[in-house]
Design an enzyme around this catalytic site. Structure first.
Site, short mmCIF file in Angstrom:
data_model
loop_
_atom_site.label_atom_id
_atom_site.label_comp_id
_atom_site.label_asym_id
_atom_site.label_seq_id
_atom_site.Cartn_x
_atom_site.Cartn_y
_atom_site.Cartn_z
N GLN A 1 6.02 -8.58 -8.84
CA GLN A 1 4.93 -8.48 -9.81
C GLN A 1 5.17 -9.43 -10.97
O GLN A 1 6.30 -9.85 -11.23
CB GLN A 1 4.82 -7.06 -10.37
CG GLN A 1 4.23 -6.05 -9.39
CD GLN A 1 3.85 -4.74 -10.05
OE1 GLN A 1 4.33 -4.39 -11.12
NE2 GLN A 1 2.98 -3.99 -9.39
N VAL B 1 -2.78 2.69 -20.36
CA VAL B 1 -3.82 1.85 -20.97
C VAL B 1 -5.09 2.66 -21.20
O VAL B 1 -5.33 3.68 -20.55
CB VAL B 1 -4.18 0.63 -20.07
CG1 VAL B 1 -3.07 -0.39 -20.06
CG2 VAL B 1 -4.53 1.07 -18.67
N TRP C 1 2.82 5.71 -7.41
CA TRP C 1 4.07 4.95 -7.30
C TRP C 1 5.12 5.79 -6.56
O TRP C 1 5.95 6.44 -7.18
CB TRP C 1 4.58 4.58 -8.70
CG TRP C 1 3.68 3.63 -9.42
CD1 TRP C 1 3.58 2.30 -9.19
CD2 TRP C 1 2.75 3.93 -10.47
NE1 TRP C 1 2.65 1.75 -10.03
CE2 TRP C 1 2.12 2.72 -10.83
CE3 TRP C 1 2.38 5.09 -11.15
CZ2 TRP C 1 1.16 2.64 -11.82
CZ3 TRP C 1 1.42 5.01 -12.14
CH2 TRP C 1 0.82 3.80 -12.46
N ARG D 1 8.64 0.20 -3.55
CA ARG D 1 7.84 1.42 -3.39
C ARG D 1 8.13 2.06 -2.05
O ARG D 1 8.14 1.37 -1.01
CB ARG D 1 6.36 1.10 -3.51
CG ARG D 1 6.05 0.59 -4.90
CD ARG D 1 4.58 0.48 -5.15
NE ARG D 1 4.38 -0.09 -6.48
CZ ARG D 1 3.24 -0.25 -7.08
NH1 ARG D 1 2.13 0.12 -6.46
NH2 ARG D 1 3.15 -0.77 -8.28
N HIS E 1 7.27 -0.78 -10.68
CA HIS E 1 6.39 -1.81 -11.25
C HIS E 1 7.14 -2.48 -12.41
O HIS E 1 8.23 -2.02 -12.81
CB HIS E 1 5.04 -1.23 -11.70
CG HIS E 1 5.13 -0.01 -12.59
ND1 HIS E 1 4.05 0.57 -13.19
CD2 HIS E 1 6.20 0.73 -13.01
CE1 HIS E 1 4.43 1.61 -13.91
NE2 HIS E 1 5.72 1.73 -13.82
N ALA F 1 -2.38 -5.47 -21.53
CA ALA F 1 -1.30 -5.65 -20.56
C ALA F 1 -1.91 -5.75 -19.18
O ALA F 1 -3.05 -5.33 -18.96
CB ALA F 1 -0.32 -4.49 -20.62
C1 YSA Z 1 -1.70 -1.74 -15.10
C2 YSA Z 1 -2.05 -1.73 -16.43
C3 YSA Z 1 -1.23 -2.40 -17.33
O1 YSA Z 1 -1.51 -2.35 -18.66
C4 YSA Z 1 -0.12 -3.13 -16.93
C5 YSA Z 1 0.20 -3.15 -15.57
C6 YSA Z 1 -0.58 -2.46 -14.68
C7 YSA Z 1 -0.22 -2.47 -13.25
C8 YSA Z 1 0.58 -1.24 -12.84
N1 YSA Z 1 1.91 -1.27 -13.41
C9 YSA Z 1 0.70 -1.25 -11.32
O2 YSA Z 1 1.78 -1.41 -10.77
N2 YSA Z 1 -0.47 -1.12 -10.70
S1 YSA Z 1 -0.62 -1.17 -9.10
O3 YSA Z 1 0.15 -0.13 -8.49
O4 YSA Z 1 -2.02 -1.15 -8.80
O5 YSA Z 1 0.01 -2.55 -8.65
C10 YSA Z 1 -0.41 -3.76 -9.26
C11 YSA Z 1 -0.58 -4.82 -8.20
O6 YSA Z 1 0.61 -4.92 -7.45
C12 YSA Z 1 -1.66 -4.48 -7.18
O7 YSA Z 1 -2.92 -4.87 -7.66
C13 YSA Z 1 -1.22 -5.31 -6.01
O8 YSA Z 1 -1.60 -6.65 -6.19
C14 YSA Z 1 0.28 -5.22 -6.10
N3 YSA Z 1 0.81 -4.17 -5.22
C15 YSA Z 1 0.86 -2.85 -5.46
N4 YSA Z 1 1.44 -2.19 -4.44
C16 YSA Z 1 1.79 -3.14 -3.54
C17 YSA Z 1 1.37 -4.40 -4.03
N5 YSA Z 1 1.60 -5.53 -3.37
C18 YSA Z 1 2.22 -5.43 -2.18
N6 YSA Z 1 2.65 -4.29 -1.64
C19 YSA Z 1 2.47 -3.11 -2.28
N7 YSA Z 1 2.91 -1.99 -1.75
#
Ligand code: YSA
Length: 367
Positions: free
Chosen positions: A236, A279, A161, A222, A196, A335
């Protein structure tokens, strides 16, 4: 109300104003009447100003009468304007100057942004599954965005992140300054744009006891380079379910039902292992690529993997439940956090996420 010189003035003013309004025959006369009676230097405004010098009791009674008169005259002005407009229109039609059978000029209608549309479809699906929708702050503390999700300043998972720090309000953690308790306390107070929606898990559990079943929509930010599947601003939806007996099977069932409702029963969905510090175990959900047969290394959407990842998920870590004051032996939770732009890409077959926020109306008008 007993008669006083000022009530006489109001009665005379009312009669004169009504007569003058009836005599006004066009828009210029109406405007002159409005300025002369209701305007800043108008006759009724002057009466209202003069009330300040009266005894309180008289002022109350006379003031109420003068205010009633003002409301009445404003309504009479609007009615007179409408009547004159209708008369003018009738005269034009009678003179053959206006063809009322011509089609009207179309009004340009706005529409909901495709990401908003998809967000609503997602939230509707979770509402039907019994989730409440709650929202949280976009400007967040390091404490909630990272620390209390078991991601301390020196944790390698922070690299997932990349963060916009709000340096004028707080400060980015100074990693050169050690990692003791004092450094941790200082970093936890730093402000950032949330990366997030997961901080809302902690905020919500802090305020509520189980059972919990919420969906949290919101913008996240981000500090990363953009490409066909990554934007620096993304939307999100976080899910959080906590209760006695919540299991991985509930997580799988919920995500399967979600995928069925959003993408249809025929879409292939993949749940694979992943890691998030908050998690245990962690998973991610991917949907089959729409932009290539699934094996094209040049594909900008899946890069040849055949899958587009749309969310991270897992069973809430027992330490997070315990930190919220819950009995982690008794309650469990799952979650998830999903990317709404990625889901909109899949729904509409859009192969570059950057189209959403490029403000090109030719693109946006298609939805
Ligand atoms: C994981 C476990 C949990 O118990 C609850 C939530 C999470 C998700 C965690 N908070 C998270 O942000 N994971 S992530 O960085 O992989 O992002 C989740 C989703 O956001 C990705 O699968 C994608 O669909 C989207 N995402 C992430 N970065 C992005 C993006 N979409 C567009 N642009 C980006 N830069």
């Amino acid at each position: 109300m007993t008669t006083t010189p000022i009530t006489d003035t109001i009665t005379t003013l009312a009669a004169e104003a009504r007569a003058a309004l009836d005599a006004a025959a066009d828009e210029a006369a109406l405007e002159a009447w409005r300025v002369g009676v209701l305007g800043r230097g108008g006759s009724l405004t002057a009466v209202l100003r003069s009330l300040a010098g009266l005894e309180p009791e008289t002022r109350r009674a006379v003031g109420a009468a003068a205010n009633r008169l003002r409301d009445e005259l404003e309504a009479a002005l609007a009615a007179r304007r409408e009547a004159l407009g209708a008369q003018a229109l009738a005269a034009q039609v009678a003179a053959g100057a206006l063809d009322v059978t011509l089609p009207g000029r179309p009004l340009r209608r706005g529409g909901l942004h495709p990401v908003t549309q998809t967000l609503r479809v997602i939230l509707d699906a979770f509402t039907r599954m019994g989730f409440d929708t709650v929202e949280g702050p976009e400007v967040e503390l390091d404490e909630y965005n990272f620390e209390r999700l078991r991601i301390p300043a020196d944790h390698p998972a922070r690299d997932m992140w990349d963060t916009f720090w709000l340096s004028s309000l707080g400060a980015a953690p100074d990693r050169s300054a050690g990692s003791g308790a004092a450094a941790r306390d200082r970093d936890a107070g730093a402000l950032l744009l949330r990366t997030h929606t997961s901080p809302m898990q902690v905020r919500y559990m802090e305020q509520h006891a189980p059972p919990i079943r919420i969906a949290v929509p919101g913008r996240c930010y981000r500090y990363e380079a953009t490409d066909a599947t990554h934007e620096w601003m993304l939307t999100q939806v976080e899910l959080l379910v906590v209760d006695e007996g919540v299991s991985m099977a509930d997580l799988k069932g919920t995500l399967q039902e979600f995928a069925r409702q959003i993408f249809g029963a025929q879409t292939r969905v993949l749940l694979r292992n992943s890691y998030f510090p908050f998690v245990e175990p962690g998973v991610e959900l991917a949907v089959s690529c729409f932009a290539c047969p699934g094996d094209d290394p040049a594909c900008v959407v899946c890069r040849g993997s055949g899958w587009l990842e749309i969310m991270g998920a897992g069973m809430v870590h027992p330490e997070i439940l315990a930190a919220a004051g819950y009995d982690a032996e008794r309650v469990t939770g799952f979650a998830a956090g999903m990317g709404v732009e990625r889901i909109a890409m899949l729904r509409h077959g859009i192969d570059d996420i950057r189209n959403f926020y490029a403000n090109d109306l030719r693109f946006l008008r298609q939805f």
